[in-house]
Design a protein around this motif. Sequence first.
Motif, PDB file in Angstrom:
ATOM      1  N   THR A   8       0.819  -1.222   0.000  1.00  0.00           N
ATOM      2  CA  THR A   8       0.000   0.000   0.000  1.00  0.00           C
ATOM      3  C   THR A   8       0.851   1.269   0.000  1.00  0.00           C
ATOM      4  OG1 THR A   8      -0.144   0.273   2.423  1.00  0.00           O
ATOM      5  CG2 THR A   8      -1.707  -1.254   1.384  1.00  0.00           C
ATOM      6  N   ALA A   9       2.175   1.143   0.146  1.00  0.00           N
ATOM      7  CA  ALA A   9       3.061   2.298   0.296  1.00  0.00           C
ATOM      8  C   ALA A   9       3.647   2.715  -1.048  1.00  0.00           C
ATOM      9  CB  ALA A   9       4.186   1.976   1.273  1.00  0.00           C
ATOM     10  N   HIS A  10       3.641   4.037  -1.287  1.00  0.00           N
ATOM     11  CA  HIS A  10       4.140   4.593  -2.540  1.00  0.00           C
ATOM     12  C   HIS A  10       5.080   5.757  -2.234  1.00  0.00           C
ATOM     13  CE1 HIS A  10       0.757   2.380  -4.376  1.00  0.00           C
ATOM     14  NE2 HIS A  10       0.021   2.900  -3.407  1.00  0.00           N
ATOM     15  N   ALA A  11       5.773   6.226  -3.252  1.00  0.00           N
ATOM     16  CA  ALA A  11       6.591   7.426  -3.105  1.00  0.00           C
ATOM     17  C   ALA A  11       5.686   8.624  -2.834  1.00  0.00           C
ATOM     18  CB  ALA A  11       7.401   7.663  -4.375  1.00  0.00           C
ATOM     19  N   VAL A  12       6.202   9.609  -2.109  1.00  0.00           N
ATOM     20  CA  VAL A  12       5.425  10.822  -1.836  1.00  0.00           C
ATOM     21  C   VAL A  12       5.659  11.795  -2.986  1.00  0.00           C
ATOM     22  CG1 VAL A  12       4.957  12.675  -0.203  1.00  0.00           C
ATOM     23  CG2 VAL A  12       5.723  10.451   0.637  1.00  0.00           C
ATOM     24  N   ASP A  13       4.799  11.717  -3.996  1.00  0.00           N
ATOM     25  CA  ASP A  13       4.906  12.642  -5.119  1.00  0.00           C
ATOM     26  C   ASP A  13       3.514  12.935  -5.663  1.00  0.00           C
ATOM     27  OD1 ASP A  13       4.211  10.471  -6.838  1.00  0.00           O
ATOM     28  OD2 ASP A  13       6.308   9.965  -7.131  1.00  0.00           O
ATOM     29  N   ALA A  14       3.455  13.890  -6.571  1.00  0.00           N
ATOM     30  CA  ALA A  14       2.157  14.352  -7.077  1.00  0.00           C
ATOM     31  C   ALA A  14       1.410  13.235  -7.788  1.00  0.00           C
ATOM     32  CB  ALA A  14       2.364  15.539  -8.010  1.00  0.00           C
ATOM     33  N   ALA A  15       2.122  12.435  -8.584  1.00  0.00           N
ATOM     34  CA  ALA A  15       1.462  11.363  -9.325  1.00  0.00           C
ATOM     35  C   ALA A  15       0.823  10.350  -8.390  1.00  0.00           C
ATOM     36  CB  ALA A  15       2.472  10.677 -10.255  1.00  0.00           C
ATOM     37  N   ALA A  16       1.521  10.016  -7.302  1.00  0.00           N
ATOM     38  CA  ALA A  16       0.981   9.042  -6.354  1.00  0.00           C
ATOM     39  C   ALA A  16      -0.246   9.603  -5.638  1.00  0.00           C
ATOM     40  CB  ALA A  16       2.051   8.647  -5.345  1.00  0.00           C
ATOM     41  N   VAL A  17      -0.192  10.876  -5.255  1.00  0.00           N
ATOM     42  CA  VAL A  17      -1.350  11.493  -4.596  1.00  0.00           C
ATOM     43  C   VAL A  17      -2.549  11.490  -5.525  1.00  0.00           C
ATOM     44  CG1 VAL A  17      -2.275  13.658  -3.684  1.00  0.00           C
ATOM     45  CG2 VAL A  17       0.008  12.906  -3.015  1.00  0.00           C
ATOM     46  N   MET A  18      -2.351  11.942  -6.760  1.00  0.00           N
ATOM     47  CA  MET A  18      -3.480  12.004  -7.687  1.00  0.00           C
ATOM     48  C   MET A  18      -4.002  10.610  -8.016  1.00  0.00           C
ATOM     49  SD  MET A  18      -3.713  15.181  -7.739  1.00  0.00           S
ATOM     50  CE  MET A  18      -5.143  15.255  -8.808  1.00  0.00           C
ATOM     51  N   GLY A  19      -3.118   9.588  -7.942  1.00  0.00           N
ATOM     52  CA  GLY A  19      -3.545   8.224  -8.197  1.00  0.00           C
ATOM     53  C   GLY A  19      -4.503   7.679  -7.150  1.00  0.00           C
ATOM     54  N   LEU A  20      -4.507   8.288  -5.963  1.00  0.00           N
ATOM     55  CA  LEU A  20      -5.432   7.864  -4.912  1.00  0.00           C
ATOM     56  C   LEU A  20      -6.802   8.512  -5.040  1.00  0.00           C
ATOM     57  CD1 LEU A  20      -3.082   7.987  -1.769  1.00  0.00           C
ATOM     58  CD2 LEU A  20      -3.720   5.990  -3.145  1.00  0.00           C
ATOM     59  N   LEU A  21      -6.925   9.521  -5.912  1.00  0.00           N
ATOM     60  CA  LEU A  21      -8.152  10.309  -6.012  1.00  0.00           C
ATOM     61  C   LEU A  21      -8.871  10.033  -7.322  1.00  0.00           C
ATOM     62  CD1 LEU A  21      -6.563  13.684  -4.809  1.00  0.00           C
ATOM     63  CD2 LEU A  21      -7.658  11.915  -3.402  1.00  0.00           C
ATOM     64  N   ARG A  22     -10.178  10.190  -7.324  1.00  0.00           N
ATOM     65  CA  ARG A  22     -10.970   9.960  -8.543  1.00  0.00           C
ATOM     66  C   ARG A  22     -10.718  11.053  -9.577  1.00  0.00           C
ATOM     67  NH1 ARG A  22     -16.969   8.119  -6.274  1.00  0.00           N
ATOM     68  NH2 ARG A  22     -16.259   6.271  -5.100  1.00  0.00           N
ATOM     69  N   TYR A 316     -13.233  18.155  -2.300  1.00  0.00           N
ATOM     70  CA  TYR A 316     -12.322  18.296  -1.163  1.00  0.00           C
ATOM     71  C   TYR A 316     -11.632  16.962  -0.934  1.00  0.00           C
ATOM     72  CZ  TYR A 316     -10.532  18.946   3.580  1.00  0.00           C
ATOM     73  OH  TYR A 316      -9.705  19.027   4.674  1.00  0.00           O
ATOM     74  N   ALA A 317     -10.304  16.999  -0.786  1.00  0.00           N
ATOM     75  CA  ALA A 317      -9.536  15.791  -0.472  1.00  0.00           C
ATOM     76  C   ALA A 317      -8.595  16.094   0.680  1.00  0.00           C
ATOM     77  CB  ALA A 317      -8.756  15.316  -1.694  1.00  0.00           C
ATOM     78  N   PHE A 318      -8.409  15.105   1.535  1.00  0.00           N
ATOM     79  CA  PHE A 318      -7.579  15.277   2.727  1.00  0.00           C
ATOM     80  C   PHE A 318      -6.540  14.179   2.817  1.00  0.00           C
ATOM     81  CE2 PHE A 318      -7.419  14.252   7.483  1.00  0.00           C
ATOM     82  CZ  PHE A 318      -6.293  15.060   7.693  1.00  0.00           C
ATOM     83  N   VAL A 319      -5.279  14.600   2.820  1.00  0.00           N
ATOM     84  CA  VAL A 319      -4.148  13.695   3.028  1.00  0.00           C
ATOM     85  C   VAL A 319      -3.572  14.009   4.407  1.00  0.00           C
ATOM     86  CG1 VAL A 319      -1.870  12.973   2.220  1.00  0.00           C
ATOM     87  CG2 VAL A 319      -3.658  13.600   0.558  1.00  0.00           C
ATOM     88  N   ALA A 320      -3.653  13.063   5.318  1.00  0.00           N
ATOM     89  CA  ALA A 320      -3.134  13.250   6.672  1.00  0.00           C
ATOM     90  C   ALA A 320      -1.652  12.878   6.720  1.00  0.00           C
ATOM     91  CB  ALA A 320      -3.919  12.396   7.663  1.00  0.00           C
ATOM     92  N   THR A 321      -0.978  13.320   7.769  1.00  0.00           N
ATOM     93  CA  THR A 321       0.413  12.926   8.001  1.00  0.00           C
ATOM     94  C   THR A 321       0.528  12.304   9.390  1.00  0.00           C
ATOM     95  OG1 THR A 321       1.330  14.639   6.558  1.00  0.00           O
ATOM     96  CG2 THR A 321       2.795  13.745   8.228  1.00  0.00           C
ATOM     97  N   ALA A 322       1.297  11.238   9.481  1.00  0.00           N
ATOM     98  CA  ALA A 322       1.624  10.600  10.758  1.00  0.00           C
ATOM     99  C   ALA A 322       3.139  10.485  10.852  1.00  0.00           C
ATOM    100  CB  ALA A 322       0.972   9.226  10.873  1.00  0.00           C
ATOM    101  N   LEU A 323       3.660  10.473  12.069  1.00  0.00           N
ATOM    102  CA  LEU A 323       5.102  10.432  12.298  1.00  0.00           C
ATOM    103  C   LEU A 323       5.478   9.207  13.130  1.00  0.00           C
ATOM    104  CD1 LEU A 323       5.609  14.202  13.262  1.00  0.00           C
ATOM    105  CD2 LEU A 323       5.701  13.171  10.981  1.00  0.00           C
ATOM    106  N   GLY A 324       6.692   8.718  12.879  1.00  0.00           N
ATOM    107  CA  GLY A 324       7.200   7.613  13.690  1.00  0.00           C
ATOM    108  C   GLY A 324       7.800   8.125  14.979  1.00  0.00           C
ATOM    109  N   THR A 325       8.953   8.781  14.896  1.00  0.00           N
ATOM    110  CA  THR A 325       9.601   9.299  16.104  1.00  0.00           C
ATOM    111  C   THR A 325       9.870  10.792  15.988  1.00  0.00           C
ATOM    112  OG1 THR A 325      11.903   9.034  15.385  1.00  0.00           O
ATOM    113  CG2 THR A 325      10.816   7.090  16.317  1.00  0.00           C
ATOM    114  N   ILE A 326       9.828  11.464  17.129  1.00  0.00           N
ATOM    115  CA  ILE A 326      10.330  12.836  17.285  1.00  0.00           C
ATOM    116  C   ILE A 326      11.145  12.764  18.572  1.00  0.00           C
ATOM    117  CG2 ILE A 326       9.723  15.301  17.125  1.00  0.00           C
ATOM    118  CD1 ILE A 326       6.816  14.449  16.685  1.00  0.00           C
ATOM    119  N   ARG A 327      12.306  12.169  18.495  1.00  0.00           N
ATOM    120  CA  ARG A 327      13.043  11.807  19.701  1.00  0.00           C
ATOM    121  C   ARG A 327      13.427  13.028  20.542  1.00  0.00           C
ATOM    122  NH1 ARG A 327      14.759   7.568  16.175  1.00  0.00           N
ATOM    123  NH2 ARG A 327      14.391   5.509  17.104  1.00  0.00           N
TER     124      ARG A 327
END
Length: 400
Positions: A8-22, A316-327
């Motif tokens: 389910t993981a892709h590169a973070v780029d414009a093409a990948a984002v638009m590929g998730l949207l109709r 309207y489309a929403f892409v959230a961000t999550a983080l692993g560590t902020i040590r």
Amino acid sequence: MATDIKDTAHAVDAAAVMGLLRSRPRLLALGEPTHGEDAPLELRNELFRQLVEQEGYRTIAIESDCVRGLLVDDYVTSGTGTLDEVMEQGFSHDWGSSAANRALVRWMRAHNDGRSASERVRFAGFDGPLEITGAASPRQALTALHGYLAAHVDAQLVPCTAPTLDRLLGADDRWTDPAAMTDPARSVGRSAEADRLRLLADELVTLLDVQAPHLIAETFRDDWDRACLYGRTATGLLRYHHGMADTSPARMTRLCALRDAMMAHNLLALAARGPVLVHAHNSHLQREKSSMRMWEGRVEWWSAGALVSARLGEEYAFVATALGTIRHQGVDVPPRDTVEGLLYALPQDHCLVDPRGLATALGDTPPAPRMSPWFGYAPLDPAHLAGIDGLVFVRDVPRS
């Protein structure tokens, strides 16, 4: 499951984002789960650059004072002022001190240099002139709106004079007293002067609406749009100050809702102008209700994203961000049974995850909610996966 999640993981780029949207949404929002960290903002900058260049987005809006943001827009579109000046004066919440925000503004100016007006990318703040400790005086927005109308409309139609506004507004420190945030008695928001200003602001905004054909022809569309921004800000601030004087148990719920309503109105106005990229905290952009525990207890309200989504639907489309560590903030490796823990096992430093594919890979066993030891980081609520269109995951966040 690990293999399924990896798929389910892709590169973070414009093409990948638009590929998730109709289709290309009119308003594409990218959230962040914390403030003040440059690593996610640097990723935002590259993604937004691609979306501008490849997908035709022409406005970038961030969670900052909408009135101050006009200074940044003037700089990136026409070179008015200097980079140092706009970074110091054009942002609220100290966002101007961010190296990543500075890089964004510098890139926008360079991108626009030599381009026609239709090809330029615009900047906007979409937050109200609000801080955690209180709200601005409505003076700047009210007087700017009044000045625009007084210069272009028959004086008999303008409901008040500039001296009348000045007298009713009084000293600005009456409005900006930080003690009013926790003590309603210190607020001037329900004084006789404030009540009169609310009525006058409503009349000025109405005049702006009914004179729109004349005003747009007499000036420029951008001037009228800017006056509308002043009108939304003036009425929004006066409502907010009225709410600060509230003594009921619903006081903080109303204040949080009013702030996000101001954000939503600004975003809808920007979307009416053309396709918009938005960046703010996840809690302001999610489709679900937002919540926060404050000194008066837990409060819940509909976020700006929820309000805009209700109006725009699939635009309207929403892409959230999550983080692993902020040590450096004490946020260490996430537990394996959380969404962040499962994504942390992936080899990429950062990736874009399809939330639908992730939900399928998770099956009937819901992940546990992650708990953060630092109040400044809000982990992803796994119950919100169904309401997001994409999930950016950043594995480790270094000190900015």
